[in-house]
Design an enzyme around this catalytic site. Structure first.
Site, PDB file in Angstrom:
ATOM      1  N   GLY A   7     -36.668 -32.998  -2.335  1.00  0.00           N
ATOM      2  CA  GLY A   7     -35.545 -32.182  -1.898  1.00  0.00           C
ATOM      3  C   GLY A   7     -34.187 -32.787  -2.195  1.00  0.00           C
ATOM      4  O   GLY A   7     -33.202 -32.065  -2.368  1.00  0.00           O
ATOM      5  N   ASP A  49     -32.587 -31.497   5.462  1.00  0.00           N
ATOM      6  CA  ASP A  49     -33.227 -31.773   6.757  1.00  0.00           C
ATOM      7  C   ASP A  49     -34.388 -32.750   6.584  1.00  0.00           C
ATOM      8  O   ASP A  49     -35.553 -32.405   6.811  1.00  0.00           O
ATOM      9  CB  ASP A  49     -33.713 -30.417   7.319  1.00  0.00           C
ATOM     10  CG  ASP A  49     -34.234 -30.522   8.731  1.00  0.00           C
ATOM     11  OD1 ASP A  49     -33.965 -31.536   9.395  1.00  0.00           O
ATOM     12  OD2 ASP A  49     -34.925 -29.572   9.170  1.00  0.00           O
TER      13      ASP A  49
HETATM   14  C1  LIG Z   1     -37.691 -31.901   9.609  1.00  0.00           C
HETATM   15  S1  LIG Z   1     -38.937 -31.177   8.624  1.00  0.00           S
HETATM   16  C2  LIG Z   1     -38.236 -29.699   8.047  1.00  0.00           C
HETATM   17  C3  LIG Z   1     -37.980 -28.645   9.080  1.00  0.00           C
HETATM   18  C4  LIG Z   1     -37.353 -27.371   8.558  1.00  0.00           C
HETATM   19  N1  LIG Z   1     -36.229 -27.641   7.678  1.00  0.00           N
HETATM   20  C5  LIG Z   1     -36.894 -26.511   9.687  1.00  0.00           C
HETATM   21  O1  LIG Z   1     -35.723 -26.644  10.115  1.00  0.00           O
HETATM   22  O2  LIG Z   1     -37.660 -25.657  10.164  1.00  0.00           O
HETATM   23  C6  LIG Z   1     -38.890 -32.165   7.167  1.00  0.00           C
HETATM   24  C7  LIG Z   1     -39.851 -31.730   6.074  1.00  0.00           C
HETATM   25  O3  LIG Z   1     -39.542 -32.454   4.880  1.00  0.00           O
HETATM   26  C8  LIG Z   1     -40.742 -32.686   4.161  1.00  0.00           C
HETATM   27  N2  LIG Z   1     -40.433 -33.782   3.214  1.00  0.00           N
HETATM   28  C9  LIG Z   1     -40.504 -35.115   3.402  1.00  0.00           C
HETATM   29  N3  LIG Z   1     -39.978 -35.775   2.347  1.00  0.00           N
HETATM   30  C10 LIG Z   1     -39.544 -34.819   1.477  1.00  0.00           C
HETATM   31  C11 LIG Z   1     -38.867 -34.865   0.221  1.00  0.00           C
HETATM   32  N4  LIG Z   1     -38.517 -36.028  -0.359  1.00  0.00           N
HETATM   33  N5  LIG Z   1     -38.563 -33.699  -0.382  1.00  0.00           N
HETATM   34  C12 LIG Z   1     -38.907 -32.507   0.178  1.00  0.00           C
HETATM   35  N6  LIG Z   1     -39.538 -32.406   1.375  1.00  0.00           N
HETATM   36  C13 LIG Z   1     -39.851 -33.548   2.018  1.00  0.00           C
HETATM   37  C14 LIG Z   1     -41.748 -32.965   5.236  1.00  0.00           C
HETATM   38  O4  LIG Z   1     -43.059 -32.704   4.773  1.00  0.00           O
HETATM   39  C15 LIG Z   1     -41.318 -31.989   6.343  1.00  0.00           C
HETATM   40  O5  LIG Z   1     -42.023 -30.779   6.252  1.00  0.00           O
END
Ligand SMILES: C[S@@+](CC[C@H](N)C(=O)[O-])C[C@H]1O[C@@H](n2cnc3c(N)ncnc32)[C@H](O)[C@@H]1O
Length: 280
Positions: A143, A163
């Protein structure tokens, strides 16, 4: 990658993040011109609060559940609760929409969204959920690279939620670099970076770095549900908002003290609303 948002959906941090995100989107949509929403750490679309994972932590009980039946919500929070109610039409709080779903519910036909999620299971679930929707693109990629990959967008208007799960020690630094790269590519991008309030020393250094990062306007919004100098865990959370739309900060003035009072888990709760760069 151990973090799964299903354990935390609807907690106090989600309340702050989603209420502000939704309101920023609505304010941007006052203009007819199309916009593109970017969600770099998307999680999944819908969480079952009666499921095993949410039940194990029960975090939503000190978050969305505390707002569910209130009749005196400030306007900004009433809009957010209505967005969650849409997924619970019988009035019982059972399903909680994540950021991709909250935004998808509000997309106009001229808008679109780009989601990235690295966890294979969550990415597959997202893909299945939005399959066949021409307004939604789902990527299983890092991300932090979303800005570099997609900005500037042809619409010239973008809202970007960053996030991260903060599993690794360098998430604040990576997020700041991603924001700088995004703003260099499209200066008017509206960005919301969510961060946990755990380590006060690290955060104080981060505020200074953000203020000196060359970002146009940055509003810092924080909500603490416990005294911030305790080491209990997630004492609160914050949002760094780059180029927030007017009059968000005026609407937050009544909403934040109300939230601090209602979501406090010990003590009185606390909040902060401060420009770190630029101003209204
Ligand atoms: C805090 S949660 C997201 C919650 C969501 N944005 C919401 O507000 O409903 C963070 C997410 O980032 C994912 N994640 C972790 N590292 C990542 C990366 N480098 N790029 C994209 N996603 C990632 C995790 O699997 C997790 O699902």
């Amino acid at each position: 990658m151990n973090y799964r948002h299903s354990y935390h959906a609807g907690n106090h941090a989600d309340v702050l993040k989603h209420a502000v995100l939704l309101r920023m989107l609505q304010l941007m949509q006052r203009k007819e011109a199309p916009l593109c929403y970017l969600d770099s750490h998307a999680g999944t679309a819908l969480y079952d609060l009666a499921g095993e994972q949410a039940g194990r932590t029960g975090e939503f009980r000190d978050g969305i559940a505390r707002l569910w039946s209130r009749t005196d919500l400030p306007e900004l929070l009433a809009g957010y609760r209505a967005a969650v109610q849409r997924h619970n039409p019988d009035g019982q709080l059972r399903f909680y929409p994540g950021s991709p779903q909250l935004v998808a519910d509000q997309l106009r036909e001229q808008d679109r969204m780009i989601l990235s999620e690295l966890h294979p299971e969550d990415a597959a679930e997202l893909r299945g959920h939005f399959a066949g929707d021409p307004q939604v693109a789902v990527h299983q990629r890092d991300g932090y690279q979303l800005g570099k990959a997609f900005l500037p967008v042809p619409e010239k208007r973008a809202l970007w939620l960053l996030d991260p799960p903060f599993e690794q020690g360098d998430d604040l630094q990576r997020a700041l670099q991603a924001m700088q790269a995004g703003i260099q590519r499209m200066r008017q991008t509206v960005i919301a970076l969510w961060y946990p309030i755990k380590n006060q020393r690290e955060l104080r250094a981060f505020y200074q770095q953000v203020a000196a990062a060359g970002l146009p306007k940055v509003l810092c919004v924080e909500l603490a549900v416990r005294p911030v100098d305790t080491t209990l865990g997630l004492n609160g959370s914050g949002l760094m908002l780059v180029n927030p739309p007017w009059p968000l900060w005026e609407e937050l003035e009544p909403a934040l003290p109300w939230l601090a009072g209602e979501l406090a888990q010990s003590g009185t709760g606390d909040w902060r609303l401060e420009w770190l760069a630029g101003g209204p």
